[in-house]
Scaffold this motif. Structure first.
Motif, mmCIF file in Angstrom:
data_model
loop_
_atom_site.group_PDB
_atom_site.id
_atom_site.type_symbol
_atom_site.label_atom_id
_atom_site.label_comp_id
_atom_site.label_asym_id
_atom_site.label_seq_id
_atom_site.Cartn_x
_atom_site.Cartn_y
_atom_site.Cartn_z
ATOM 1 N N ASN A 107 0.824 -1.208 0.000
ATOM 2 C CA ASN A 107 0.000 0.000 0.000
ATOM 3 C C ASN A 107 0.860 1.260 0.000
ATOM 4 O O ASN A 107 0.521 2.264 -0.646
ATOM 5 N N CYS A 185 0.126 -5.103 -5.266
ATOM 6 C CA CYS A 185 -1.020 -4.975 -4.358
ATOM 7 C C CYS A 185 -2.046 -6.073 -4.610
ATOM 8 O O CYS A 185 -2.653 -6.596 -3.657
ATOM 9 N N THR A 204 -6.538 -3.221 1.107
ATOM 10 C CA THR A 204 -5.691 -3.136 -0.086
ATOM 11 C C THR A 204 -6.523 -2.978 -1.349
ATOM 12 O O THR A 204 -6.181 -2.179 -2.241
#
Length: 263
Positions: A107, A185, A204
């Protein structure tokens, strides 16, 4: 007479023994009182500590910090403070924690690359709008400028085109990093979900949606600027053709080479 002496000695011995026992008992009682006084002092100290601001601030510590601290007390107050039990660190919990750390790092990487790409696209759009304004100003002044003035304005146009090209290369470089962050991610969110960290997976995915929407929004602005620049170039070519047809063919040699180029 001898019996009287023996009885006297026995009485004296018994009296001495009784006095010795009394002294020993008295000494034991003194030690017992001293021990009781020490215990009471320790209890008072423990009560003062429990009511102090430091103890109150310790009670306000986060739950995670308190869970790792071993409760303690002094004297007879020991039974009043329970001991906390350390969490059982199984393989599942360790994997889950590791996946949360991975999503946090992913992140952060996504956030930084998104900011860099958005800023690069913004600067690219500004450079495009500046070039559009310069070329429109030039179009309105075709045929009204001297050769020196035309050379100066074309130097400005060429310099601005170089700026646009540099900004575009910067956008491509940051977009490559941003795409890598998107892929990382997605993988970290899947790993978090498989390990049981659903909250990390959800966070996320939310960050992915926000980053993609921001980039898409600013990308639309840059695409619109590119469209306006293409229209301006088409207008410039048309204006140059009209100007060339309005003058005598023998005067074409006086037209700067920049007029006759292809964009």
């Amino acid at each position: 007479m001898q019996a009287f002496r023996n009885s006297g000695l026995c009485a004296s011995g018994n009296l001495l023994k009784g006095r010795t026992d009394f002294l020993v008992a008295r000494r034991n009682m003194s030690a017992l009182r001293l021990s009781a006084a020490c215990v009471q002092i320790l209890k008072d100290k423990a009560n003062v500590f429990c009511s102090s601001p430091v103890h109150q601030s310790l009670l306000r510590l986060p739950k995670v910090a308190r869970s790792k601290a071993v409760a303690f007390s002094v004297g007879s107050s020991l039974w009043a403070v329970p001991f906390t039990q350390v969490e059982n660190l199984s393989h599942e919990s360790l994997v889950r924690r590791a996946s949360c750390l991975v999503t946090d790092s992913a992140n952060t990487y996504l956030s930084q690359t998104t900011l860099a790409l958005v800023d690069a696209l913004t600067q690219y759009a500004k450079a495009l709008h500046t070039l559009i304004a310069i070329q429109k100003r030039y179009i309105t002044s075709i045929g009204k400028l001297s050769s020196a003035e035309e050379d100066r304005i074309w130097q400005v146009i060429i310099g601005q085109r170089v700026e646009v090209s540099d900004r575009l290369e910067e956008c491509k470089r940051f977009e490559s990093n941003w795409m890598n962050a998107i892929h990382i991610c997605e993988l970290s969110a899947e790993a978090a979900y498989n390990s049981g960290a659903e909250h990390a997976c959800t966070a996320t995915k939310t960050n992915l949606q926000v980053a993609q929407s921001k980039v898409e929004e600013i990308r639309k602005i840059s695409i619109e600027a590119e469209r306006k620049l293409a229209e301006t170039k088409a207008e410039e070519i048309q204006r140059m053709a009209e100007y060339a047809s309005s003058i005598d063919i023998n005067d074409l040699e006086d037209i700067p080479e920049a007029y006759l180029r292809e964009d």
